[in-house]
Scaffold this motif. Structure first.
Motif, PDB file in Angstrom:
ATOM      1  N   ARG A  51     -29.309  83.796  54.318  1.00 10.64           N
ATOM      2  CA  ARG A  51     -29.510  82.398  54.723  1.00 10.64           C
ATOM      3  C   ARG A  51     -29.739  81.505  53.510  1.00 10.64           C
ATOM      4  N   ALA A  52     -30.523  82.000  52.552  1.00 10.19           N
ATOM      5  CA  ALA A  52     -30.756  81.239  51.320  1.00 10.19           C
ATOM      6  C   ALA A  52     -29.459  81.074  50.533  1.00 10.19           C
ATOM      7  N   ALA A  53     -28.668  82.136  50.456  1.00 12.37           N
ATOM      8  CA  ALA A  53     -27.392  82.056  49.739  1.00 12.37           C
ATOM      9  C   ALA A  53     -26.483  81.017  50.377  1.00 12.37           C
ATOM     10  N   ARG A  54     -26.446  80.988  51.684  1.00  9.66           N
ATOM     11  CA  ARG A  54     -25.612  80.007  52.392  1.00  9.66           C
ATOM     12  C   ARG A  54     -26.117  78.584  52.134  1.00  9.66           C
ATOM     13  N   LEU A  55     -27.438  78.404  52.151  1.00 11.02           N
ATOM     14  CA  LEU A  55     -28.024  77.091  51.877  1.00 11.02           C
ATOM     15  C   LEU A  55     -27.655  76.616  50.478  1.00 11.02           C
ATOM     16  N   MET A  56     -27.745  77.500  49.499  1.00 12.29           N
ATOM     17  CA  MET A  56     -27.402  77.119  48.138  1.00 12.29           C
ATOM     18  C   MET A  56     -25.918  76.721  48.043  1.00 12.29           C
ATOM     19  N   ARG A  57     -25.058  77.505  48.647  1.00 10.96           N
ATOM     20  CA  ARG A  57     -23.624  77.182  48.605  1.00 10.96           C
ATOM     21  C   ARG A  57     -23.332  75.841  49.276  1.00 10.96           C
ATOM     22  N   GLU A  58     -23.893  75.646  50.465  1.00 12.85           N
ATOM     23  CA  GLU A  58     -23.618  74.418  51.213  1.00 12.85           C
ATOM     24  C   GLU A  58     -24.210  73.193  50.537  1.00 12.85           C
ATOM     25  N   SER A  59     -25.248  73.400  49.739  1.00 12.04           N
ATOM     26  CA  SER A  59     -25.886  72.292  49.015  1.00 12.04           C
ATOM     27  C   SER A  59     -25.241  72.046  47.656  1.00 12.04           C
ATOM     28  N   GLY A  60     -24.290  72.888  47.273  1.00 14.62           N
ATOM     29  CA  GLY A  60     -23.643  72.737  45.975  1.00 14.62           C
ATOM     30  C   GLY A  60     -24.528  73.110  44.807  1.00 14.62           C
ATOM     31  N   LEU A  61     -25.499  73.994  45.049  1.00 15.57           N
ATOM     32  CA  LEU A  61     -26.431  74.391  43.998  1.00 15.57           C
ATOM     33  C   LEU A  61     -26.055  75.754  43.432  1.00 15.57           C
ATOM     34  N   ALA A  62     -25.953  75.819  42.116  1.00 18.20           N
ATOM     35  CA  ALA A  62     -25.772  77.098  41.433  1.00 18.20           C
ATOM     36  C   ALA A  62     -27.131  77.734  41.214  1.00 18.20           C
ATOM     37  N   VAL A  63     -27.228  79.033  41.466  1.00 12.68           N
ATOM     38  CA  VAL A  63     -28.470  79.767  41.212  1.00 12.68           C
ATOM     39  C   VAL A  63     -28.353  80.399  39.832  1.00 12.68           C
ATOM     40  N   THR A  64     -29.120  79.892  38.884  1.00 11.38           N
ATOM     41  CA  THR A  64     -28.966  80.310  37.494  1.00 11.38           C
ATOM     42  C   THR A  64     -29.698  81.606  37.176  1.00 11.38           C
ATOM     43  N   SER A  65     -30.747  81.910  37.948  1.00 10.50           N
ATOM     44  CA  SER A  65     -31.457  83.175  37.740  1.00 10.50           C
ATOM     45  C   SER A  65     -32.249  83.509  38.987  1.00 10.50           C
ATOM     46  N   LEU A  66     -32.580  84.778  39.114  1.00  8.94           N
ATOM     47  CA  LEU A  66     -33.518  85.237  40.135  1.00  8.94           C
ATOM     48  C   LEU A  66     -34.650  85.953  39.418  1.00  8.94           C
ATOM     49  N   CYS A  67     -35.860  85.661  39.830  1.00  6.68           N
ATOM     50  CA  CYS A  67     -37.046  86.273  39.242  1.00  6.68           C
ATOM     51  C   CYS A  67     -37.868  86.901  40.370  1.00  6.68           C
ATOM     52  N   ARG A  68     -38.314  88.111  40.292  1.00  7.91           N
ATOM     53  CA  ARG A  68     -38.200  88.890  39.102  1.00  7.91           C
ATOM     54  C   ARG A  68     -38.004  90.347  39.442  1.00  7.91           C
ATOM     55  N   GLY A  69     -37.377  91.049  38.513  1.00 10.93           N
ATOM     56  CA  GLY A  69     -37.376  92.494  38.518  1.00 10.93           C
ATOM     57  C   GLY A  69     -38.334  92.978  37.439  1.00 10.93           C
ATOM     58  N   GLY A  70     -38.236  94.281  37.136  1.00  9.12           N
ATOM     59  CA  GLY A  70     -39.071  94.836  36.074  1.00  9.12           C
ATOM     60  C   GLY A  70     -40.186  95.715  36.590  1.00  9.12           C
TER      61      GLY A  70
END
Length: 278
Positions: A51-70
């Protein structure tokens, strides 16, 4: 000194405006002409990854990073297995969001341990397993060195040099580093290490936050708005640009005072400070 960067290079990390929901973040960025964001796993998971991925696409927003792993420094078998599984899940989430970079906070010393070298070696062991998995999903792992005050409990990787020593054991398409001004502004070796990262194609992310004192209790929420502290952002941006980095510049600030304000006001201020200081 170079001119201010275009607003198109600004990425607003979700934590900078933590008081906003994902839909509010998307709507606010659209209003201000901000086209990129950095996201955090917990709120994305709560909203739903797809759902978040769809929201980002429909809003024209690029996701530059995801935090966090490690958090790869555990010695216990079950805890280590859980950490590796969690990192694989984080890689999958980054891929689903279209983020090509997963930020790694490596982990502190296990309880009762004083073995920094051993902890760092376990990070390398984890990267050996996770790097190919990430590459198959078009995600890069980016080791973020944290200020030495976090070495015991959060991140035994304290300098860009240490981060690169780990990253360079693996292909650059799998593992690189994050340059976060809050964590490395004090290090006189940072300029040389930024050049080293650039030469090796390992500059995977560039983040900004200011250093202000006195630090609050717990120190984690002590990041300052750009221009409120002592970091020379333009000098750092010149260094990463000279190293060949022309990607997004992510503003990532953990600050309760910002979180108590109106989110739109904080976003507008962040964009203006970015133009003035970055």
């Amino acid at each position: 000194m170079s001119a201010a960067p275009p607003l198109s290079r600004l990425s607003v990390n979700q934590e900078t405006i933590k008081q906003w929901s994902l839909p509010e973040l998307a709507e606010g960025c659209a209003k201000e002409g901000v086209t990129s964001v950095g996201l955090w796993r917990a709120p994305v998971q709560a909203y739903g990854v797809e759902r978040a991925a769809r929201l980002m696409r429909e809003s024209g927003l690029a996701v530059t990073s995801l935090c966090r792993g490690g958090f790869l420094t555990d010695t216990a078998g079950a805890a280590r297995a859980r950490a590796l599984d969690d990192n694989r899940a984080a890689i999958d989430e980054a891929a689903a969001l279209g983020a090509d970079t997963l930020v790694l906070v490596s982990g502190g010393l296990p309880p009762g341990s004083k073995d920094l070298a051993g902890a760092r070696e376990r990070i390398a062991d984890g990267l050996a397993l996770l790097g190919p998995y990430a590459e198959e999903r078009s995600v890069r792992l980016a080791i973020e060195p944290l200020h030495p005050m976090f070495a015991s409990d959060r991140c035994v990787v304290s300098t860009l040099g240490q981060a690169l020593d780990l990253a360079e054991r693996f292909p650059a398409r799998q593992v690189g580093v994050v340059v976060d001004t809050y964590h490395v502004w004090w290090d006189d070796q940072a300029p040389a290490q930024i050049a080293r990262a650039g030469a090796g194609g390992r500059l995977h992310a560039f983040q900004l936050a200011d250093w202000i004192t006195p630090l609050p209790a717990g120190v984690l929420l002590g990041r300052g708005q750009l221009g409120d502290g002592c970091v020379d952002f333009r000098a750092f941006r010149d260094l990463v640009d000279a190293a060949g980095y022309d990607g997004p510049i992510e503003v990532e600030i953990f600050n309760e005072a910002l979180w108590e304000r109106d989110g739109g006001e904080v976003l507008r201020e962040t964009a203006e400070r970015f133009r003035t200081h970055a």
